[in-house]
Design an enzyme around this catalytic site. Structure first.
Site, PDB file in Angstrom:
ATOM      1  N   SER A 227      15.492  42.463   4.461  1.00 27.84           N
ATOM      2  CA  SER A 227      14.276  42.047   3.754  1.00 27.84           C
ATOM      3  C   SER A 227      13.180  43.095   3.918  1.00 27.84           C
ATOM      4  CB  SER A 227      13.810  40.690   4.300  1.00 27.84           C
ATOM      5  OG  SER A 227      12.507  40.378   3.873  1.00 27.84           O
TER       6      SER A 227
ATOM      7  N   ALA B 107       9.792  41.267  -1.241  1.00 24.73           N
ATOM      8  CA  ALA B 107       8.436  41.306  -0.691  1.00 24.73           C
ATOM      9  C   ALA B 107       8.410  41.592   0.801  1.00 24.73           C
ATOM     10  CB  ALA B 107       7.734  39.974  -0.966  1.00 24.73           C
TER      11      ALA B 107
ATOM     12  N   HIS C 282      19.733  34.618  12.247  1.00 23.05           N
ATOM     13  CA  HIS C 282      20.438  33.332  12.255  1.00 23.05           C
ATOM     14  C   HIS C 282      21.826  33.551  12.843  1.00 23.05           C
ATOM     15  CE1 HIS C 282      17.795  32.079   8.622  1.00 23.05           C
ATOM     16  NE2 HIS C 282      17.358  31.456   9.696  1.00 23.05           N
TER      17      HIS C 282
ATOM     18  N   GLU D 194      16.323  25.784  11.541  1.00 23.76           N
ATOM     19  CA  GLU D 194      16.752  26.646  10.434  1.00 23.76           C
ATOM     20  C   GLU D 194      18.008  26.131   9.738  1.00 23.76           C
ATOM     21  OE1 GLU D 194      15.138  29.907   9.575  1.00 23.76           O
ATOM     22  OE2 GLU D 194      13.530  28.874  10.640  1.00 23.76           O
TER      23      GLU D 194
ATOM     24  N   GLY E 140      12.095  40.161  11.200  1.00 22.89           N
ATOM     25  CA  GLY E 140      13.324  39.870  11.933  1.00 22.89           C
ATOM     26  C   GLY E 140      14.556  39.985  11.072  1.00 22.89           C
ATOM     27  N   ASN E 141      14.349  39.975   9.749  1.00 28.47           N
ATOM     28  CA  ASN E 141      15.430  40.156   8.773  1.00 28.47           C
ATOM     29  C   ASN E 141      15.298  41.591   8.256  1.00 28.47           C
ATOM     30  OD1 ASN E 141      16.815  40.354   6.314  1.00 28.47           O
ATOM     31  ND2 ASN E 141      16.380  38.251   5.713  1.00 28.47           N
ATOM     32  N   GLU E 142      16.151  42.473   8.773  1.00 32.26           N
ATOM     33  CA  GLU E 142      15.940  43.901   8.529  1.00 32.26           C
ATOM     34  C   GLU E 142      16.188  44.309   7.081  1.00 32.26           C
ATOM     35  OE1 GLU E 142      17.913  46.097  11.631  1.00 32.26           O
ATOM     36  OE2 GLU E 142      16.354  45.524  13.070  1.00 32.26           O
TER      37      GLU E 142
ATOM     38  N   CYS F 200      24.905  32.663   3.478  1.00 34.15           N
ATOM     39  CA  CYS F 200      23.520  32.200   3.298  1.00 34.15           C
ATOM     40  C   CYS F 200      23.376  31.355   2.037  1.00 34.15           C
ATOM     41  CB  CYS F 200      22.567  33.387   3.195  1.00 34.15           C
ATOM     42  SG  CYS F 200      22.280  34.260   4.733  1.00 34.15           S
TER      43      CYS F 200
ATOM     44  N   HIS G 249       6.529  31.125   3.986  1.00 35.48           N
ATOM     45  CA  HIS G 249       7.141  30.984   2.659  1.00 35.48           C
ATOM     46  C   HIS G 249       8.340  30.044   2.689  1.00 35.48           C
ATOM     47  CE1 HIS G 249       9.648  34.196   4.379  1.00 35.48           C
ATOM     48  NE2 HIS G 249      10.540  33.963   3.446  1.00 35.48           N
ATOM     49  N   ARG G 250       8.971  29.889   3.850  1.00 42.00           N
ATOM     50  CA  ARG G 250      10.115  28.990   3.952  1.00 42.00           C
ATOM     51  C   ARG G 250       9.696  27.582   4.380  1.00 42.00           C
ATOM     52  NH1 ARG G 250      15.914  30.981   4.342  1.00 42.00           N
ATOM     53  NH2 ARG G 250      15.784  29.294   2.811  1.00 42.00           N
TER      54      ARG G 250
END
Length: 447
Positions: A28, A19, A248, A174, A24-26, A365, A137-138
């Site tokens: 994703s 989705a 992270h 995190e 920041g998470n490329e 992860c 979502h987290r």
């Protein structure tokens, strides 16, 4: 005292989909709206767990969360039966449906930060749940993560599980993805390295992507975990690499015992940090990868540093890598040179984790490292420990409940909600967890 590192891996959830929720998470962002395969995803994770368990590395599992998470949609003002709510949100606000259906709890490196008993002032193992405040979502995860950890680490004479920090940006936390522990034997006192991206009084921070971890949060977690203040270092991640997709610290560094394996650009004031560690950790070794051999962008694309660094019985170390590292000629060339050199990393093992990798989650992860003495290990809920029987049972469970194709449109299917709840009901019995999910505690609400 003798202790071992146990890797608790997250089981991929039934609603695993792409989705692009994580700015920041490329990875994703790049794979947004692609078709996912939840059954393949969970089996890829299980294969990694079983292979490492068979190789002598203790493994356990942490279950997925209830998704789609209807209570969050009710909080956002959607009313009616669960099925009516799914229909309304799919038509009126599909992004919310995707958010409350995220399978992100599988990345249990973000579940909590762990302090082994050897480092704690009270001699207990501590786990502080991460609030994951930076992403909606987290941020939903913390209450169920806490319930799951309490069901796994239930002996309060050995374990202390702490609730997440308050849900405010100042205390964005995190979890273990921004935490490393260095030292000698696992059972001896170590040095805990907390890595943050920003602090309130510091203007040095990334410009393009958010710094998710605050120093204030790291300091609070260290206090909650009762880490001996003499055994803590706080270090800032290089804001320039955050802006290149290192959301992270475990995307740019990994440690095990006396070894820190990282990119030369991983930390702000890296030379100062390395000297601190050299002074504090006996036999410390920094393996800093030069940009001339592996660029930050290649490290992010392959997740070279989102690897697991595991100690073998002979004192050498195994580097567990995603297949993307093998597929990249430059990174693979560097790795083969690394294992041939005089350092503890003497072997590599590659796993295909493409379903997770496409959402920005590699081997590191997917696991939460918990150092346990033999007595502490016996106190862990034994049903979650990976063995032949559990591997067989979980594969059969996945075959029964997981779909092999999922798109964003499928999230509105009320059957998916029912399948997920039935699957988690079965799983909680299999893993002896009790009623940890909201739907089990209240019944599947009808409105």
């Amino acid at each position: 005292m003798t202790a071992h590192e146990v890797n608790f891996d997250g089981l991929v959830g039934l609603t695993h989909h792409y989705a692009g929720l994580s700015f920041g998470n490329e990875a994703s962002t790049r794979h947004r709206f692609q078709v996912s395969n939840p059954r393949l995803a969970v089996k890829q994770g299980l294969l990694k767990m079983k292979a490492l368990a068979d190789a002598g590395f203790p493994q356990a599992v942490i279950p997925p969360h209830e998704r789609p998470f209807i209570p969050a949609l009710r909080q956002l003002g959607f009313t009616g039966s669960d099925e009516q709510i799914l229909d309304k949100v799919a038509r009126q606000a599909p992004r919310w449906l995707s958010s409350v259906s995220s399978a992100s709890p599988m990345w249990v490196a973000n579940a909590a930060t762990v302090c082994p008993s050897a480092d704690a002032l009270d001699g207990k193992v501590h786990l502080t749940v991460a609030n994951l405040n930076n992403k909606f979502h987290r941020a939903l995860e913390a209450p169920v993560t806490e319930a799951l950890l309490r069901a796994i680490f239930r002996d309060e004479s050995q374990f202390s599980v702490h609730s997440a920090l308050p849900q405010v940006a100042l205390l964005g936390d995190e979890g273990a993805a921004n935490h490393n522990r260095l030292g000698g034997e696992y059972g001896s006192a170590g040095v805990q390295l907390f890595v943050y991206g920003r602090e309130e009084e510091n203007e040095i921070r990334p410009a393009r992507y958010p710094a998710r971890q605050s120093r204030e949060a790291s300091e609070a977690v260290a206090r909650l975990n009762q880490v001996n203040p003499q055994q803590v270092i706080f270090a800032q991640q290089n804001p320039e690499v955050i802006d290149q997709g290192v959301f992270h610290n475990d995307v740019i560094a990994v440690s095990n015992r006396q070894v820190l394996f990282c990119h030369e650009a991983a930390f702000a004031r890296q030379k100062v940090l390395i000297n601190q560690l050299r002074t504090r950790v006996d036999g410390f070794m920094a393996i800093e990868v030069p940009a001339g051999e592996v660029s930050v962008s290649d490290a992010v694309a392959t997740y070279l540093f989102n690897s697991q660094l595991l100690s073998r019985d002979d004192g050498s170390m195994l580097l567990v890598l995603p297949r993307e590292c093998q597929d990249h000629a430059g990174v693979w060339r560097y790795l083969n040179k690394l294992v041939a050199e005089d350092n503890p990393i003497s072997a590599m093992q590659v796993f295909d984790l493409r379903e997770s990798m496409a959402n920005g989650g590699g081997p590191a992860c997917l696991r939460l490292r918990v150092v346990l003495t033999e007595e502490e290990r016996r106190a862990v809920n034994p049903a979650v420990m990976m063995n032949d029987a559990l591997f067989t049972a979980l594969n059969a469970w996945a075959d029964r409940y997981y779909r092999d194709r999922l798109t964003a449109a499928d999230l509105a299917d009320p059957l998916l909600l029912r399948e997920g709840r039935e699957a988690l009901d079965v799983l909680t019995r299999l893993l002896d967890l009790g009623s940890v999910y909201p739907f089990q505690q209240t019944g599947a609400a009808d409105g």
